[in-house]
Design a protein around this motif. Structure first.
Motif, mmCIF file in Angstrom:
data_model
loop_
_atom_site.group_PDB
_atom_site.id
_atom_site.type_symbol
_atom_site.label_atom_id
_atom_site.label_comp_id
_atom_site.label_asym_id
_atom_site.label_seq_id
_atom_site.Cartn_x
_atom_site.Cartn_y
_atom_site.Cartn_z
ATOM 1 N N ALA A 90 3.387 -12.651 3.699
ATOM 2 C CA ALA A 90 2.322 -11.676 3.938
ATOM 3 C C ALA A 90 2.011 -10.893 2.664
ATOM 4 O O ALA A 90 0.839 -10.642 2.356
ATOM 5 C CB ALA A 90 2.721 -10.724 5.059
ATOM 6 N N TYR A 91 3.039 -10.511 1.915
ATOM 7 C CA TYR A 91 2.821 -9.757 0.676
ATOM 8 C C TYR A 91 2.032 -10.592 -0.335
ATOM 9 O O TYR A 91 1.087 -10.109 -0.966
ATOM 10 C CB TYR A 91 4.153 -9.328 0.070
ATOM 11 N N ILE A 92 2.432 -11.848 -0.493
ATOM 12 C CA ILE A 92 1.719 -12.753 -1.399
ATOM 13 C C ILE A 92 0.269 -12.914 -0.958
ATOM 14 O O ILE A 92 -0.659 -12.909 -1.781
ATOM 15 C CB ILE A 92 2.426 -14.123 -1.454
ATOM 16 N N CYS A 93 0.066 -13.048 0.355
ATOM 17 C CA CYS A 93 -1.278 -13.202 0.904
ATOM 18 C C CYS A 93 -2.147 -11.992 0.578
ATOM 19 O O CYS A 93 -3.275 -12.139 0.103
ATOM 20 C CB CYS A 93 -1.186 -13.407 2.413
ATOM 21 N N TYR A 115 -1.758 -9.726 -1.778
ATOM 22 C CA TYR A 115 -1.952 -9.601 -3.228
ATOM 23 C C TYR A 115 -3.076 -10.511 -3.719
ATOM 24 O O TYR A 115 -4.013 -10.052 -4.394
ATOM 25 C CB TYR A 115 -0.642 -9.936 -3.948
ATOM 26 N N PHE A 116 -3.008 -11.790 -3.383
ATOM 27 C CA PHE A 116 -4.001 -12.735 -3.895
ATOM 28 C C PHE A 116 -5.351 -12.580 -3.199
ATOM 29 O O PHE A 116 -6.399 -12.779 -3.822
ATOM 30 C CB PHE A 116 -3.484 -14.169 -3.762
ATOM 31 N N PHE A 117 -5.340 -12.233 -1.920
ATOM 32 C CA PHE A 117 -6.606 -12.064 -1.214
ATOM 33 C C PHE A 117 -7.420 -10.933 -1.839
ATOM 34 O O PHE A 117 -8.623 -11.086 -2.084
ATOM 35 C CB PHE A 117 -6.361 -11.775 0.269
ATOM 36 N N LEU A 118 -6.787 -9.796 -2.112
ATOM 37 C CA LEU A 118 -7.515 -8.667 -2.703
ATOM 38 C C LEU A 118 -7.938 -8.958 -4.142
ATOM 39 O O LEU A 118 -8.938 -8.411 -4.617
ATOM 40 C CB LEU A 118 -6.654 -7.403 -2.646
ATOM 41 N N LYS A 119 -7.202 -9.813 -4.834
ATOM 42 C CA LYS A 119 -7.604 -10.205 -6.180
ATOM 43 C C LYS A 119 -8.800 -11.148 -6.136
ATOM 44 O O LYS A 119 -9.767 -11.000 -6.903
ATOM 45 C CB LYS A 119 -6.434 -10.898 -6.900
ATOM 46 N N LEU A 120 -8.745 -12.133 -5.239
ATOM 47 C CA LEU A 120 -9.782 -13.157 -5.190
ATOM 48 C C LEU A 120 -11.079 -12.648 -4.567
ATOM 49 O O LEU A 120 -12.157 -13.131 -4.897
ATOM 50 C CB LEU A 120 -9.273 -14.372 -4.410
ATOM 51 N N PHE A 151 0.817 -1.219 0.000
ATOM 52 C CA PHE A 151 0.000 0.000 0.000
ATOM 53 C C PHE A 151 0.850 1.269 0.000
ATOM 54 O O PHE A 151 0.424 2.306 0.511
ATOM 55 C CB PHE A 151 -0.926 0.002 1.228
ATOM 56 N N ARG A 152 2.042 1.195 -0.565
ATOM 57 C CA ARG A 152 2.966 2.333 -0.522
ATOM 58 C C ARG A 152 2.371 3.587 -1.163
ATOM 59 O O ARG A 152 2.564 4.703 -0.659
ATOM 60 C CB ARG A 152 4.294 1.968 -1.176
#
Length: 270
Positions: free
Chosen positions: A230-233, A235-240, A59-60
């Motif tokens: 955590a970054y991977i989590c 990224y994919f959570f907000l996509k899914l 979220f930079r």
């Protein structure tokens, strides 16, 4: 603690910090079910730093806009949406921050029990399912006001009880207030930044004032692994979440809670 155990715990922490499935419910399994040694204060600091770096990296751009908006609206008398959202995040952080300082880990000490975690995992999982089934999930993050932010912050304070899930309870409250899944998740993740920063700073202070030697290699490894997971989590959570409901996470929580209850009944937990 062995290196491979530390890697598994760091991955678990990185994933479960942001998924609505409760990190404490997962971390109790290797510690009490398998008899793994306590991860220790230094490792707690490491995984907090890792998850903080992950959410700030993802979220930079939002952080820059929120910071600029906060400065403009607070010091330059130029009200704007980003400034309002920044103040909403600050307001929503106060309840959990205040209770965390007052209780100073007493809830974690007295309620970090398999039976408590099993109960909260199921109860708040069902509440997540109820919130996800509301027919009016249409509000965007731009529509959040101070009242809604404070209520979400009060819900976040409940996450001090092990098994609740910080992300799960804040997403639940946001959806009960009518926000869509994407808005609820994004506000929950942005809200995690000051709270993780506060918790990580406090744990860092504890670590630096202790007389025990600091295992820097474990700290760097734990921070790196938890940051990546955590970054991977995120990224994919907000996509899914745009395509899926919360039902898979609810089902998972119910199964996990049932397993924990079974473990309590069978005496599996040490």
């Amino acid at each position: 603690m062995e290196w491979w155990q530390a890697v598994i715990l760091a991955i678990l922490q990185g994933l479960t910090e942001f998924l609505p499935i409760s990190s404490s419910a997962h971390l109790i399994l290797p510690s009490q079910l398998l008899g793994w040694p306590d991860q220790g204060l230094a490792f707690d600091v490491a995984v907090h730093v890792g998850t903080l770096l992950a959410v700030m990296a993802y979220f930079r751009h939002d952080i820059v806009k929120l910071t600029n908006g906060f400065v403009d609206s607070t010091f330059l008398a130029k009200p704007n949406m980003d400034g309002k959202l920044a103040w909403c995040i600050i307001l929503a952080t106060l309840p959990a921050g205040f209770l965390g300082l007052c209780l100073n880990g007493s809830i974690e000490t007295y309620l970090r029990d398999a039976l408590v975690i099993a109960t909260t995992t199921i109860v708040f999982g069902l509440l997540l399912w109820y919130a996800d089934r509301q027919p009016n999930l249409s509000k965007s993050i731009a529509e959040i006001g101070f009242r809604q932010a404070f209520l979400i912050g009060c819900a976040q304070a409940l996450a001090l009880i092990p098994g609740t899930s910080r992300s799960g309870i804040t997403i639940t409250m946001a959806m009960l207030l009518g926000f869509d899944r994407q808005a609820a998740a994004r506000f929950s993740f942005l809200l995690s930044i000051p709270l993780i920063l506060l918790a990580g700073s406090y744990k860092t202070y504890e670590m630096l004032t202790t007389t025990h030697p600091i295992p820097w290699s474990f700290i760097f490894m734990g921070a790196l692994v938890s940051c990546v997971s955590a970054y991977i989590c995120i990224y994919f959570f907000l996509k899914l979440i745009e395509q899926l409901s919360m039902t898979p996470f609810v089902i998972y929580r119910l199964l996990l809670g049932a397993f924990l209850f079974l473990g309590v009944a069978m005496g599996w937990f040490i």
